[in-house]
Design an enzyme around this catalytic site. Sequence first.
Site, PDB file in Angstrom:
ATOM      1  N   GLU A   1      -3.338  -9.407 -17.536  1.00  0.00           N
ATOM      2  CA  GLU A   1      -2.236  -9.459 -16.525  1.00  0.00           C
ATOM      3  C   GLU A   1      -2.208  -8.211 -15.652  1.00  0.00           C
ATOM      4  OE1 GLU A   1      -1.861 -10.130 -19.816  1.00  0.00           O
ATOM      5  OE2 GLU A   1      -2.125 -12.259 -19.378  1.00  0.00           O
TER       6      GLU A   1
ATOM      7  N   ASP B   1       0.403 -17.419 -25.069  1.00  0.00           N
ATOM      8  CA  ASP B   1       0.997 -17.413 -26.408  1.00  0.00           C
ATOM      9  C   ASP B   1       2.206 -18.328 -26.535  1.00  0.00           C
ATOM     10  OD1 ASP B   1      -1.002 -15.689 -26.889  1.00  0.00           O
ATOM     11  OD2 ASP B   1       0.243 -13.894 -26.979  1.00  0.00           O
TER      12      ASP B   1
ATOM     13  N   ASP C   1      -8.936 -12.020 -22.104  1.00  0.00           N
ATOM     14  CA  ASP C   1      -7.524 -11.983 -22.506  1.00  0.00           C
ATOM     15  C   ASP C   1      -6.863 -10.716 -21.963  1.00  0.00           C
ATOM     16  OD1 ASP C   1      -5.211 -12.755 -23.783  1.00  0.00           O
ATOM     17  OD2 ASP C   1      -5.802 -11.936 -25.725  1.00  0.00           O
TER      18      ASP C   1
HETATM   19  C1  GLC Z   1      -3.138 -12.304 -27.193  1.00  0.00           C
HETATM   20  C2  GLC Z   1      -3.743 -13.655 -26.830  1.00  0.00           C
HETATM   21  C3  GLC Z   1      -4.056 -14.408 -28.097  1.00  0.00           C
HETATM   22  C4  GLC Z   1      -4.995 -13.569 -28.965  1.00  0.00           C
HETATM   23  C5  GLC Z   1      -4.362 -12.221 -29.281  1.00  0.00           C
HETATM   24  C6  GLC Z   1      -5.285 -11.300 -30.041  1.00  0.00           C
HETATM   25  O1  GLC Z   1      -1.897 -12.473 -27.759  1.00  0.00           O
HETATM   26  O2  GLC Z   1      -2.913 -14.387 -25.985  1.00  0.00           O
HETATM   27  O3  GLC Z   1      -4.639 -15.658 -27.796  1.00  0.00           O
HETATM   28  O4  GLC Z   1      -5.269 -14.247 -30.143  1.00  0.00           O
HETATM   29  O5  GLC Z   1      -3.993 -11.593 -28.071  1.00  0.00           O
HETATM   30  O6  GLC Z   1      -6.458 -11.083 -29.352  1.00  0.00           O
END
Ligand code: GLC
Length: 767
Positions: free
Chosen positions: A409, A480, A406
């Site tokens: 980017e 998200d 995650d």
């Molecule tokens: C980001 C991710 C999400 C995750 C969050 C906490 O927003 O896109 O899927 O739950 O971080 O890790």
Amino acid sequence: MYGKIVDYSLEGQKLVIQFEKYKGIIEAFTDEIINVFCGFETETHRSKAIEGEKHKETKVSVTKDETGLIFTTDKLRVYIADEFKVDFYDAEGRLLCADYRGKREYAEQVSEEFLELIRAEGHDVADGNGLDYKIQVVKKMQGDEKFYGLGDKTGFLDKKYYDYEMWNSDIPQAHTDSFKALYKSVPFFITLRDTCVYGLFFDNTYKTFFNMAKENEKYCFFGANEGNLDYYFIGGASMQEILKNYTYLTGRTPLPQLWTLGYHQSRWGYETKEEILHIAEKYREYEIPCDTIHFDIDYMDGYRVFTWNEKNFGKPGEVIKQIADMGFKTVTIIDPGVKLDPGYAKYDEGIEGGYFAKTPEGEVYVNAVWPGDAVYPDYGNPKVRSWWADNQKYLLELGVRGVWNDMNEPASFNGELPKDVVFTDEDREANHAAMHNVYGHLMSKATYEGLKKWDKKRPFVITRACYAGSQKYTTFWTGDNQSLWAHLQMAIPQMCNMGLSGLSFIGTDVGGFGADATGELLARWVEVGCFSPLFRNHCSKGSIHQEPWLFGDEVPAIYKKYVELRYRLLPYLYDLFYEGEQTGMPIIRPLVLHYEKDKETYEMNSEFLFGENILVAPVTEQGATKKIVYLPEGIWYDYDTKEKISGGSYFLKDAPLSVCPMYVKAGSILPNYEPMHYIGEIELDTLILDVYPGEGEYLHYQDNGEDFEYRNGAYNLYRFRQTDGVLTIELLHDGYDKKYKQFKIRCGKTETIVPFTGETIKVRESL
Ligand code: GLC
């Protein structure tokens, strides 16, 4: 800017052209893939998307006439004129795609006053404001173009009249049609015209701009201010062929482990091991099949990557073992941002090895993510990738089966990383501007390599950010989204376009990540989600819990129905992956991919194909209990009622909350598994065949669903064929010892069980 053609030479499959000011190259990678190159930054390609030798020997020739040069392959003719104008024709001489010769200019509705304002704001170079980019390719429009692909953009299927940027962006706000970028950069699109189809792939990792005839309907263009002019014209007779060629170049999604195709439950955050155990127990209690539970950032100690929060999650790995005993697999999240914390092993190792990105002054660059102040692994450095890869061992030893990448980017809470932050590009220094869009790609590649090395199974990696070609290493989710009907609606064109961009193992957060789901929304979302290759319910801290049993009685029953459908159709889905590895065909397909001559499909945003045989027309509007369905030409069967319907028109279908309209093509033979709660629970020795009358043939693939032995021939390939009322079952390839013991053949109301020994079977009576 390039000037006139001064000289040229043919070097193998490469035409090297000396213009007055620059050297241009036209190169045939294959007879249908032509690269157009000018090395403003580097002499040669530095592709992250294309790996390995992709040239196929092909006959090329070059001639000259008064207009310029003509470069030909067996399939294409490329005309190159002064100023490096390039036009593509097919072998019969039909124009496919031409450079625009005029000046770029705004269409009339953009006022001079507006342009003045833009200039006054200091935009003296492009930035989506109509001024010229240093590198730009402007293609002439014929008027009837449709544009597809471009990765994970918002909005509808056809991208015409919109403009986009490729710059991986962490966007917590609700994604809307006006967004120019989301998490992923796939600078590739397919143009469909009445008379032809082609693809264009701009392989430039810097921020790039795509204007799909928005500025002026006379042309579309793409451009960048840095990097090389490096684009591929991709020819082929159909959209399917274009995709095959594009994925030949940038790679295809490899077969996943079978369990990854089951259902996944997640939430940010399950904060304790008790909560995880509770979720696991509930799934088994409600008998809703579920294979995987995701651990979000709370399992880590203070959000330090590759650590374990013993206070809330007990002894490292213990809860993973406990749920594994109930048939659950664990996926853990990891984030690239390493906590700035002397004494924390990963930070210390990175500092010692010089693994983190630096400021131009040579200091380690610091920004902030979940753990607070954090530093950024420099994945463009092969040493950093192998360090990251080896760290996966820590997770595997805890019993983790898949890794979710995650915030890559990369996300940064203290503003975007400056463009000049120093990164590595393999053997040379580079900066953030060049490496930003491939950060997630390289992190995923490192994660993949680590899992492959230490687990020996097919790695299961999920990523939020990526670049073209990441499909070789990872699966994707759309980041998200929110619990909004508009986001459920958007999921269809978004997933279809991702599939047309080579990203086939995809999914959205079922139920929506941010905001609060209602029972109705969740039920309608699972009716879409059960067809998406990555099938995961996930939601955010602060939003209401989204497990199905929390929404009364009706919703859990509907949820169960569609998760069960997913498990029944697993062999069909697995076959689609097998097909995809050979051809690049995605799982979720827009109708236009199979019905390219049917104009009704060009902007079909509310239906999709799940492979070629199943058409899904989900309800995605609050309160709606009817759906306007369009079926393309041919005979179809309603999946629920088995009613026979002739395609080629629209009709109204009753679709109460418990019904997702689905249609099966006549002649289909759909493989199903027997009911189960998770992969590994039952022996998969019986295959059910749902036979829909008509003429048809179907290839079914079977292997151990885990490792890479299939690449050494350890698989079975079956052919099911129905002709003249006879179903024939043949084993075409016999390489995996656990062949089916029997087939259950269902046709209409009849069911016939036939034992299988490997010999060809012919069944007549049930058809
Ligand atoms: C980001 C991710 C999400 C995750 C969050 C906490 O927003 O896109 O899927 O739950 O971080 O890790």
